[in-house]
Design a protein around this motif. Structure first.
Motif, PDB file in Angstrom:
ATOM      1  N   ARG A  53      92.841 -26.620   3.141  1.00 28.70           N
ATOM      2  CA  ARG A  53      92.093 -25.704   2.288  1.00 28.70           C
ATOM      3  C   ARG A  53      92.844 -25.437   0.987  1.00 28.70           C
ATOM      4  O   ARG A  53      92.248 -25.427  -0.097  1.00 28.70           O
ATOM      5  CB  ARG A  53      91.832 -24.393   3.038  1.00 28.70           C
ATOM      6  N   ASP A 311      94.163 -18.812  -1.039  1.00 27.35           N
ATOM      7  CA  ASP A 311      92.770 -18.497  -0.730  1.00 27.35           C
ATOM      8  C   ASP A 311      92.331 -17.214  -1.450  1.00 27.35           C
ATOM      9  O   ASP A 311      91.171 -17.094  -1.869  1.00 27.35           O
ATOM     10  CB  ASP A 311      92.573 -18.347   0.778  1.00 27.35           C
ATOM     11  N   PRO A 393      90.910 -22.081   7.492  1.00 29.25           N
ATOM     12  CA  PRO A 393      90.096 -21.176   6.662  1.00 29.25           C
ATOM     13  C   PRO A 393      89.410 -20.122   7.525  1.00 29.25           C
ATOM     14  O   PRO A 393      88.944 -20.405   8.626  1.00 29.25           O
ATOM     15  CB  PRO A 393      89.069 -22.108   6.008  1.00 29.25           C
TER      16      PRO A 393
END
Length: 553
Positions: A53, A311, A393
């Motif tokens: 990710r 993220d 994720p």
């Protein structure tokens, strides 16, 4: 050097999260100034495992290529109890995927690549080294920040201040905010050594190894013939004494001897660490937002620290850009806090479990770990208990942005709030990944749309052409031939390997609305024009305007 009197976005902290956020904002056309207290990239390996990710997020700014060229990809690892293997795990992966599950690379390299990405937009992304936030005053319209640099104090007015200044955040302290949670007592010494090795790149863990009885020891290979070695010290050991070379080097040498790594070596960096499970209750405080370690501290076990910070950056960048470009109200930023606090609490839960196994906090946990390790020697069914549960994720199941699921029959993998499963597609003879469409505007993914739906998709794309980041249309069919598959939607990509249909539960007529950060906002089975326009209107005012004009006509 004088700092600007006003900036749209001031980023406190030029570590990997702050630099990546600045690069992402620049891609969206948003100007920022990043101030970093140090005079260069960090020293020592620090965060070392970059998840799939995170590689995708870095790819949005072009930083994935040097990372993949330099980093060492890996797909699994081995754990040992004393000198016997008790676990060999593999992370989900197939040869058609765009990125490896994990890449080992030193944090300073990630910082360098993110900084290089910033420099692609020198008119938008500025970085000031040796500059530290000294104080701030936030009001309803922005933040006035005092910054110490070049031996003087300067004042910068920012519309938004983003705190990416790490676990000892000056911004957090200046605002009187406290992290909540728990801190573990167990400490690990972290050592970078330079030694040539031909050993495969894996996560290696030893529990109570003969080389360091009673300890837990981890090893990761890094680029440049660097080994990262982490080992637990006893509760009664003084941390200041534990990091002295005369105490560190013999323990490392003992372990290298045990595993047969006999090449000459030298120590490069030594530090000490203890696990923390801490977070702010919310990451938005008016015009000040928190990202990375400034907002949360996650244990290193399971490699969720830097990856969760990246993220944060991926989630925040598009929302802040939409607000600053006038495409959405600033209430959109409330969803950043809601989603990422939820993600942190999930990461803390996983991290706590890993920490309690890797560094048992009391006798009861030590007893349970000892039993699990002993049983794993003879019973394969027990071995999954040792699995380190690497970073993945987090889904935003309860996000306020999620739309009602209009295609529940497609299954849970690509439902609203889920990270979009990637798929390798064919654009004629060329390979194209679905994830290559992320990091810009919203994406409408349509599977074998009929003629009426295809016309509506074209109309939606046209209605957003004047927006800062127009809607992208990606049409996919099975054996449908070649085409661009984006922009006006005139082409159609080929799901040659069936990954889209398998991972998305995709049937003909399925349409999925994907956020710029690669999360599903909504999906429908053969939607009508009104459904799609209503879903997009909050993010593309031009669509709402065109619908009003059509109604008046």
């Amino acid at each position: 050097m004088p700092l600007p009197a006003h900036v749209p976005v001031l980023i406190a902290g030029g570590g990997p999260v702050g630099l990546t956020l600045a690069a992402l904002l620049a891609e969206y056309g948003i100007a920022s100034l990043t101030v970093e207290a140090d005079d260069d990239y960090c020293r020592g390996s620090r965060a070392i495992c970059i998840s799939r990710r995170s590689q995708e997020i870095l790819g949005w700014v072009g930083a994935d290529k040097p990372l993949m060229e330099t980093g060492l990809a890996w797909t699994g690892g081995r754990s040992y109890y004393r000198d016997r293997e008790v676990l060999h795990f593999q992370m989900p992966h197939d040869p058609l995927q765009r990125y490896a599950p994990m890449v080992n690379i030193q944090q300073y390299s990630v910082e360098e690549y993110a900084h290089q990405a910033m420099q692609r937009h020198p008119d938008l992304a500025a970085l000031q080294w040796s500059a530290r936030v000294a104080g701030l005053h936030a009001d309803a319209d922005g933040v006035t920040v005092q910054i110490d640099t070049d031996g003087s104090r300067q004042t910068v007015r920012a519309d938004w201040l983003i705190a990416c200044d790490g676990g000892r955040s000056t911004v957090r302290e200046a605002m009187g905010l406290k992290l909540e949670g728990m801190q573990y007592e167990g400490r690990y010494v972290i050592v970078d050594i330079e030694q040539a090795s031909t050993r495969p790149v894996e996560r290696l863990a030893w529990f109570d190894p003969p080389s360091n009885p009673g300890s837990t020891l981890l090893m990761h290979r890094q680029p440049g013939n660097v080994w990262r070695v982490d080992y637990q010290i006893r509760d009664d050991e003084d941390p200041d004494e534990a990091v002295k070379p005369e105490n560190v080097l013999p323990r490392v040498q003992s372990h290298l001897d045990m595993i047969g790594e006999t090449a000459p070596w030298k120590a490069l960096w030594i530090s000490v660490y203890n696990a923390k499970c801490l977070t702010l209750a919310q990451y938005r405080h008016g015009r000040v937002l928190f990202a990375g370690d400034a907002g949360h501290l996650v244990p290193i076990f399971g490699v969720r620290g830097l990856n969760s910070g990246l993220d944060d950056a991926g989630n925040l960048a598009w929302k802040l850009a939409w607000v600053l470009k006038g495409q959405a109200p600033d209430s959109l930023l409330d969803s950043y806090s809601i989603e990422r606090v939820h993600a942190t609490r999930q990461n803390l839960a996983y991290g706590a479990k890993s920490t309690e196994f890797m560094a048992p906090p009391d006798f009861g946990f030590r007893l349970m770990r000892e039993a699990a390790l002993r049983l794993a020697l003879v019973d394969e069914a027990v071995r999954p208990l040792i699995n380190p549960r690497q970073s993945a994720p987090i889904s935003y199941d309860a996000s306020p942005l999620n739309l009602h699921d209009g295609a529940p029959q497609a299954g849970p993998a690509a439902a609203p709030g889920q990270p979009v499963p990637d798929a390798q597609l064919q654009d004629g003879p060329a390979v194209r990944y679905l994830s290559q469409s992320f990091g810009r505007g919203f994406v409408l993914l349509a599977v074998s749309p009929d003629a009426s739906l295809a016309r509506e998709l074209n109309a939606l794309a046209t209605a957003t052409q004047s927006a800062p980041h127009p809607l992208q249309i990606v049409q996919v069919g099975a054996g449908a031939g070649s085409g661009s598959g984006s922009g006006s939607g005139s082409g159609c990509l080929d799901d040659a390997h069936g990954q889209l249909r398998q991972r998305h539960g995709a049937a003909d007529g399925l349409v999925t609305l994907i956020r710029p950060d690669g999360y599903v906002l909504g999906r429908w089975s053969a939607p009508d024009a009104q459904q799609l326009r209503a879903a997009l209107a909050p993010y593309y005012p031009s669509i709402a305007q065109s619908a009003t004009q059509e109604g008046q006509a």
